[in-house]
Design a protein around this motif. Sequence first.
Motif, mmCIF file in Angstrom:
data_model
loop_
_atom_site.group_PDB
_atom_site.id
_atom_site.type_symbol
_atom_site.label_atom_id
_atom_site.label_comp_id
_atom_site.label_asym_id
_atom_site.label_seq_id
_atom_site.Cartn_x
_atom_site.Cartn_y
_atom_site.Cartn_z
ATOM 1 N N LEU A 298 0.851 -1.202 0.000
ATOM 2 C CA LEU A 298 0.000 0.000 0.000
ATOM 3 C C LEU A 298 0.881 1.244 0.000
ATOM 4 O O LEU A 298 1.888 1.292 0.707
ATOM 5 C CB LEU A 298 -0.887 0.035 1.252
ATOM 6 C CG LEU A 298 -2.031 -0.982 1.349
ATOM 7 C CD1 LEU A 298 -1.509 -2.341 1.810
ATOM 8 C CD2 LEU A 298 -3.109 -0.492 2.301
ATOM 9 N N GLU A 299 0.475 2.236 -0.784
ATOM 10 C CA GLU A 299 1.223 3.492 -0.834
ATOM 11 C C GLU A 299 0.275 4.650 -1.155
ATOM 12 O O GLU A 299 -0.556 4.537 -2.060
ATOM 13 C CB GLU A 299 2.305 3.407 -1.931
ATOM 14 C CG GLU A 299 3.084 4.699 -2.096
ATOM 15 C CD GLU A 299 4.211 4.578 -3.119
ATOM 16 O OE1 GLU A 299 4.278 3.557 -3.825
ATOM 17 O OE2 GLU A 299 5.010 5.534 -3.188
ATOM 18 N N GLY A 300 0.393 5.734 -0.425
ATOM 19 C CA GLY A 300 -0.359 6.959 -0.730
ATOM 20 C C GLY A 300 -1.849 6.737 -0.857
ATOM 21 O O GLY A 300 -2.471 7.230 -1.791
ATOM 22 N N CYS A 301 -2.431 5.979 0.067
ATOM 23 C CA CYS A 301 -3.852 5.654 -0.066
ATOM 24 C C CYS A 301 -4.575 5.751 1.267
ATOM 25 O O CYS A 301 -3.946 5.824 2.315
ATOM 26 C CB CYS A 301 -3.997 4.247 -0.654
ATOM 27 S SG CYS A 301 -3.308 2.961 0.387
ATOM 28 N N HIS A 302 -5.883 5.745 1.186
ATOM 29 C CA HIS A 302 -6.714 5.809 2.386
ATOM 30 C C HIS A 302 -7.732 4.676 2.327
ATOM 31 O O HIS A 302 -8.437 4.525 1.326
ATOM 32 C CB HIS A 302 -7.410 7.168 2.451
ATOM 33 C CG HIS A 302 -8.367 7.267 3.584
ATOM 34 N ND1 HIS A 302 -9.660 7.666 3.432
ATOM 35 C CD2 HIS A 302 -8.215 6.977 4.902
ATOM 36 C CE1 HIS A 302 -10.268 7.641 4.616
ATOM 37 N NE2 HIS A 302 -9.414 7.220 5.512
ATOM 38 N N VAL A 303 -7.776 3.880 3.383
ATOM 39 C CA VAL A 303 -8.679 2.726 3.432
ATOM 40 C C VAL A 303 -9.669 2.947 4.570
ATOM 41 O O VAL A 303 -9.268 3.078 5.726
ATOM 42 C CB VAL A 303 -7.887 1.423 3.666
ATOM 43 C CG1 VAL A 303 -8.820 0.216 3.707
ATOM 44 C CG2 VAL A 303 -6.817 1.237 2.591
ATOM 45 N N SER A 304 -10.952 2.991 4.240
ATOM 46 C CA SER A 304 -11.954 3.290 5.275
ATOM 47 C C SER A 304 -12.407 2.038 6.014
ATOM 48 O O SER A 304 -12.255 0.904 5.531
ATOM 49 C CB SER A 304 -13.160 3.992 4.663
ATOM 50 O OG SER A 304 -12.779 5.184 4.043
ATOM 51 N N ARG A 305 -12.988 2.298 7.143
ATOM 52 C CA ARG A 305 -13.512 1.302 8.077
ATOM 53 C C ARG A 305 -14.233 0.136 7.377
ATOM 54 O O ARG A 305 -14.998 0.349 6.440
ATOM 55 C CB ARG A 305 -14.522 2.054 8.953
ATOM 56 C CG ARG A 305 -15.171 1.312 10.046
ATOM 57 C CD ARG A 305 -16.192 2.244 10.693
ATOM 58 N NE ARG A 305 -15.528 3.266 11.503
ATOM 59 C CZ ARG A 305 -15.231 3.079 12.800
ATOM 60 N NH1 ARG A 305 -15.565 1.972 13.419
ATOM 61 N NH2 ARG A 305 -14.615 4.024 13.471
ATOM 62 N N GLY A 306 -13.964 -1.057 7.851
ATOM 63 C CA GLY A 306 -14.704 -2.221 7.374
ATOM 64 C C GLY A 306 -14.217 -2.803 6.054
ATOM 65 O O GLY A 306 -14.727 -3.816 5.595
ATOM 66 N N SER A 307 -13.241 -2.186 5.431
ATOM 67 C CA SER A 307 -12.771 -2.709 4.142
ATOM 68 C C SER A 307 -11.844 -3.906 4.334
ATOM 69 O O SER A 307 -11.219 -4.069 5.384
ATOM 70 C CB SER A 307 -12.032 -1.613 3.376
ATOM 71 O OG SER A 307 -12.944 -0.600 3.000
ATOM 72 N N ILE A 308 -11.767 -4.727 3.294
ATOM 73 C CA ILE A 308 -10.839 -5.859 3.290
ATOM 74 C C ILE A 308 -10.003 -5.761 2.013
ATOM 75 O O ILE A 308 -10.558 -5.628 0.914
ATOM 76 C CB ILE A 308 -11.594 -7.210 3.354
ATOM 77 C CG1 ILE A 308 -12.450 -7.277 4.632
ATOM 78 C CG2 ILE A 308 -10.595 -8.377 3.304
ATOM 79 C CD1 ILE A 308 -13.280 -8.547 4.753
#
Length: 451
Positions: A298-308
């Motif tokens: 992962l690079e330069g990213c945003h992962v929100s709650r509950g994601s897989i």
Amino acid sequence: MSMNLIILAAGQGSRMNSERPKVLHEIAGAPLLVHAMKSGASLEPEKTVVVAGVGAEQVEAAALKWDDSITTVRQDEQNGTGHAVLCARAAMADAIGDALVLYGDTPFITPETLAAMQAARTYADVVVLGFDVHDPTVRYGRLVTTGEALDKIVEFKDATEAERAIPLCNSGVICADAATLFSLLDDVTNDNASGEYYLTDIVGIARARGLSAAVVKCDEAETLGINTKAELARAEAAFQSRARASTQDDGVTLIAPDTVHFAHDTYIGRDSIIEQNVIFAPGVTVESDVRIRAFSHLEGCHVSRGSIVGPYARLRPGTELSEDVRIGNFVEVKGAMLGEGAKVNHLSYIGDAEIGARTNVGAGTITCNYDGYFKHQTTIGADVFIGSNTMLVAPVTVGDNALTGSGSVITEDVPADALALGRAKQATKPGLAKRLKDKLRAAKDALKKDE
Ligand code: UD1
Ligand code: CA
């Protein structure tokens, strides 16, 4: 009392055996210099001056990229740490309050230690950061004290055997009133074993003027200076083990901590689970209750709650996953925003795209975003079903609730609720496969007889 920083980053670093200036070698995805700037920034300095010399253009660019409010100055000849600080004099002319000197190759000084130095300035004119090493052969400067008072600093090269036996060593970090610092440096000469102007000489000069000097101590690990590739690797390992520990303290589950690598700015929320062999390059924030499956990058990213995410997923810069998104194996996402509950589960490339909520992207789908010269955008609405192996030739838009047939090459916009098929119609010829095979087999048998 306002604080100013002078960060010395002009040195050669010849033991790195590299074309790259020493302070630009990286730990956790950021140059050593940036680590030093980050720790100095904890003091909320009025002004920060970076002294560049060897590879000055690159060093200045890296410093300004991290913080464009800083000032850079040049030290064209490396005549020693005292001379380097003097190069910042003009840039510091309007600075009021204290100046703290940091080294660009010393990345791990903690905010707590710097705060302790700042606090010590209430009772001492010059404050030096020291640490204990019980080894008379280590080549650090030694802090000569009488009781609590610091008398002078002697460089290893100039030290007597008795002085080398002193365990208290100089980290290089020094703090004093800015005007006093420059005034003390005016009296420094280069009459020593290296023929250099030593910053460390200001302590003896201060004492001779009747000023006071004190030592604040820290752990040797904090003042670790990096001179070789092996030291760089050890520093990286030290950073990673601290990052693993603090991530776990923040309530994140690391299934195999030693296999997870963090960047200097990785943020992961509570109750997220990070599986084995996950790598975080710079610029990643992961919210709570996320699962990052094994072997993802992962690079330069945003992962929100509950994601897989993952296993074997690659999230590149500009990826924004809303809540409860699924990114599966061998999926690459770049510059794309995925709406809540969207799914891209298998073998896909999603680049320069916007995908609406609950949309399902079938296996092997590719956004064809690049024509060899320009990048183009793909926009997909909500509740869309993209059939497996769809090529979305950007720029292209697919409306809400639409469907694309598997194997389609979509070159024209698809309106909402439409079904788009962009593939050759199937032709089935009964018995033709058998006839073809019989013919080919006979031809091969004829060849064998001829041999
Ligand atoms: C310095 C200290 C020593 C201390 C040690 C801790 C002096 C004279 N000595 O020695 O007491 O124990 O650090 O690591 O200060 N630099 C410049 N311009 C120069 C020289 C150096 O910008 O002309 C920068 C270097 O890039 C580096 C820092 O100053 O970031 C320290 O220089 P270095 O030559 O490594 O000092 P040491 O000999 O290690
Ligand atoms: Ca050094």
